[in-house]
Design an enzyme around this catalytic site. Sequence first.
Site, PDB file in Angstrom:
ATOM      1  N   CYS A   2       0.837  -1.205   0.000  1.00 48.01           N
ATOM      2  CA  CYS A   2       0.000   0.000   0.000  1.00 48.01           C
ATOM      3  C   CYS A   2       0.874   1.258   0.000  1.00 48.01           C
ATOM      4  CB  CYS A   2      -0.870   0.033   1.241  1.00 48.01           C
ATOM      5  SG  CYS A   2      -1.914  -1.405   1.396  1.00 48.01           S
ATOM      6  N   SER A 431      18.564  -4.781   6.709  1.00 50.22           N
ATOM      7  CA  SER A 431      17.298  -4.404   6.086  1.00 50.22           C
ATOM      8  C   SER A 431      17.566  -3.308   5.068  1.00 50.22           C
ATOM      9  CB  SER A 431      16.336  -3.898   7.165  1.00 50.22           C
ATOM     10  OG  SER A 431      15.218  -3.308   6.578  1.00 50.22           O
ATOM     11  N   SER A 433      15.305  -1.398   3.605  1.00 52.70           N
ATOM     12  CA  SER A 433      14.481  -0.226   3.934  1.00 52.70           C
ATOM     13  C   SER A 433      14.800   0.328   5.309  1.00 52.70           C
ATOM     14  CB  SER A 433      13.002  -0.620   3.898  1.00 52.70           C
ATOM     15  OG  SER A 433      12.775  -1.652   4.854  1.00 52.70           O
ATOM     16  N   THR A 436      11.486  -2.622   8.115  1.00 48.60           N
ATOM     17  CA  THR A 436      10.681  -3.848   8.102  1.00 48.60           C
ATOM     18  C   THR A 436      10.249  -4.210   9.530  1.00 48.60           C
ATOM     19  OG1 THR A 436      11.777  -4.536   6.128  1.00 48.60           O
ATOM     20  CG2 THR A 436      10.748  -6.283   7.395  1.00 48.60           C
TER      21      THR A 436
HETATM   22  C1  F6R Z   1      12.332  -9.624  -2.087  1.00 46.74           C
HETATM   23  C2  F6R Z   1      12.237  -8.530  -1.150  1.00 46.74           C
HETATM   24  C3  F6R Z   1      11.803  -8.826   0.242  1.00 46.74           C
HETATM   25  C4  F6R Z   1      12.613  -7.980   1.230  1.00 46.74           C
HETATM   26  C5  F6R Z   1      12.086  -8.180   2.645  1.00 46.74           C
HETATM   27  C6  F6R Z   1      12.902  -7.434   3.680  1.00 46.74           C
HETATM   28  O1  F6R Z   1      12.777  -9.178  -3.313  1.00 46.74           O
HETATM   29  O2  F6R Z   1      12.479  -7.412  -1.489  1.00 46.74           O
HETATM   30  O3  F6R Z   1      11.944 -10.187   0.523  1.00 46.74           O
HETATM   31  O4  F6R Z   1      13.953  -8.348   1.152  1.00 46.74           O
HETATM   32  O5  F6R Z   1      10.765  -7.739   2.709  1.00 46.74           O
HETATM   33  O6  F6R Z   1      12.937  -6.072   3.394  1.00 46.74           O
HETATM   34  P1  F6R Z   1      14.066  -5.139   4.000  1.00 46.74           P
HETATM   35  O7  F6R Z   1      15.370  -5.575   3.434  1.00 46.74           O
HETATM   36  O8  F6R Z   1      13.698  -3.765   3.596  1.00 46.74           O
HETATM   37  O9  F6R Z   1      14.021  -5.353   5.486  1.00 46.74           O
END
Ligand code: F6R
Length: 678
Positions: A2, A431, A433, A436
């Site tokens: 979203c 992570s 982002s 998460t």
């Molecule tokens: C797959 C993908 C997700 C992220 C996961 C963790 O291509 O992008 O599996 O790797 O949601 O996200 P981050 O790394 O932002 O914690």
Amino acid sequence: MCGIVGYYTFNVRKDLQSVLDILFNGLKRLEYRGYDSAGIAFDVVDAYPLVHQADGREAIVEENGVFESTGPLIIKEVGKVDALERMAYDTVARDQLDLQREYRSQVGIAHTRWATHGPPSAVNSHPIPSDPEAQFVVVHNGIITNYNLIKDFLIKHGETFVTETDTEVIPKLCKFVYERLSEKVPFPKLVMEVLKKLEGAYAVLVKSTHYPGELVACKRGSPMILGIKEDANVRRTSFNRLHDARDIKWRQESIECYIASDASAVIEHTKRVIVLEDNDVLHLCGGGYGIYNTEGANVEEAVPRVLLTLQLEVEQIMKGGYDHFMQKEIHEQPESLLQTMRGRVQFQRPAVGNPYLTPRVKLGGLVEHGATVRRCRRIMLVACGTSFHACLAARKTLEEMCEVPVMLELASDFLDRRCPIFRDDTCVFLSQSGETADTLRSLEYAKAHGALCLGITNTVGSAISRMTHCGVHLNAGYEIGVASTKAYTSQILAVTMMALQLAEDSISKRDRRDSIIDELGQLPGKVRSTLMLDGAMKELAEELRNAHSLLFFGRGYNYATALEAALKAGYWGLHGACGAGLRPRCSLPTIKEVALIHSEGILAGEMKHGPLALVDEHLPIVVIATRDGMYKKMESVIQQLLARNAQLYIVCNENDEGMKQYESRGCKLIQASGKSLS
Ligand code: F6R
């Protein structure tokens, strides 16, 4: 996924056309995250209209003046933002609204929805109103886990629900609380009461006819930023207390704000942003803003939040000639890897002097805590999805360099088990982002148990980078594609660099360390040459596109490649092209996430213990058999698969004579340049 966009103005003349442009452009910037429906709500009456004074000057009507509070126009539809935009203009024309009419104040909210509770439909799309008069209207990212309880409670009190969403409890609860107030409270106070009842993750915007010209935003576990557009000479300050919003002095100010779940919806308007923290409640009212925190000692006192300047250019959120962001980001890998290493790796071996006095890898964030990490009981790498695969790929190097047990933890499982954590543990949270939810909750848990917490993220100012004791920024550049690509390789690289730095005092590791650093120097170039296989990858994708299922076998470093390849496809397991488990990816569609083909990554060592039973001539299998320490074992895997007539695609090093023999047995080779590390 979203997406949220909010637009708020006070004392800034904007015609309706501009307001709609801003909201729709914001939604379009978030389209890359995927969605199935979208909606917007905007004001059609001005909460603060101008009056002409006797002396001819203009003034804004104050609270005791005429205060219109008609509900906003809400437009929602299944499908693309373009279709919603057309529908909005049709509605504006039908309702005979003047697109050129200027508003002194606007509160617009918009949303792209990825259905979780209830199928994609106009009614389930956001903004979701509390009732037909739209007394409270909400857009929401995240999931309210206790919505059923709240829903039952509200139904018992006479409410009727029209959507199947978890979100609808929020506007309805706002209305419920509002109707039971003995006296009117400030808008954020009302929302705080509602938040007390909500469990789960959210980023929410709320507007209300009872608080015209005001907007409240709040978040817990879902990202949200506030962008403030201001005059370069104006230093924007916030309210000190909740009640400051009533102060007439703010009515002299003008303010234009963009609120979004993602910086890409804000960057073209302003680079001045505040990243909201968990439990923050933002109030936009009159000419000012205030941020409060529901976990603070005094929820009525504003909390200080830093106004950051985003280091992001509009071009970075454009596709730059590529068809998709994911494709662009895959091709950015030579540069992103270089950026991850820039200023941190000394590629030249020191010619003179004591080599141990010259650290060859320096991650500033780790310097202070390096000794603690070296002495720790164990290192735990905690992450989700692709970030977890990066941990898996880099674990061997970390273990080898540090000689400390390295444990891998999927963040959700780490939390479910309430994994025992000790004060002498080092927990590393990876992570892209930095936001998460499971990774963030794991970090809170590990920190509460006294562990040293390190963060490796790609997002400066993200919750994980703020909450960890120290860490490393990937510097891989903004990753817009929902499927993480360049961040994956930079994550493996960052953990590898961390391992090299932690082992800098070890004489026994010196040769190995130096050879890995030499390989790192060649990494961007090798990735570049690997990416030239793009065309061949496309052909392969064509060949595999109708497969019902795909298996990937890997071992050693390439077990991570097999898992990640099953999630995505690319240059499957070109470990040989890059040192220490690093591998670039190419532009094949992501298998599970994008191509929606069932696929599994399997540790080749486990083949005999179950998966072999699945193998026949109809099931395409990718085997990663690069020239590393696992080569012989992978040859044996190939033999066993061929004995079952498997349809094999073998990823190997360029000109590998040993593998070439399998071509005559119907296998297809995918040849990567470069040598492999064992
Ligand atoms: C797959 C993908 C997700 C992220 C996961 C963790 O291509 O992008 O599996 O790797 O949601 O996200 P981050 O790394 O932002 O914690």
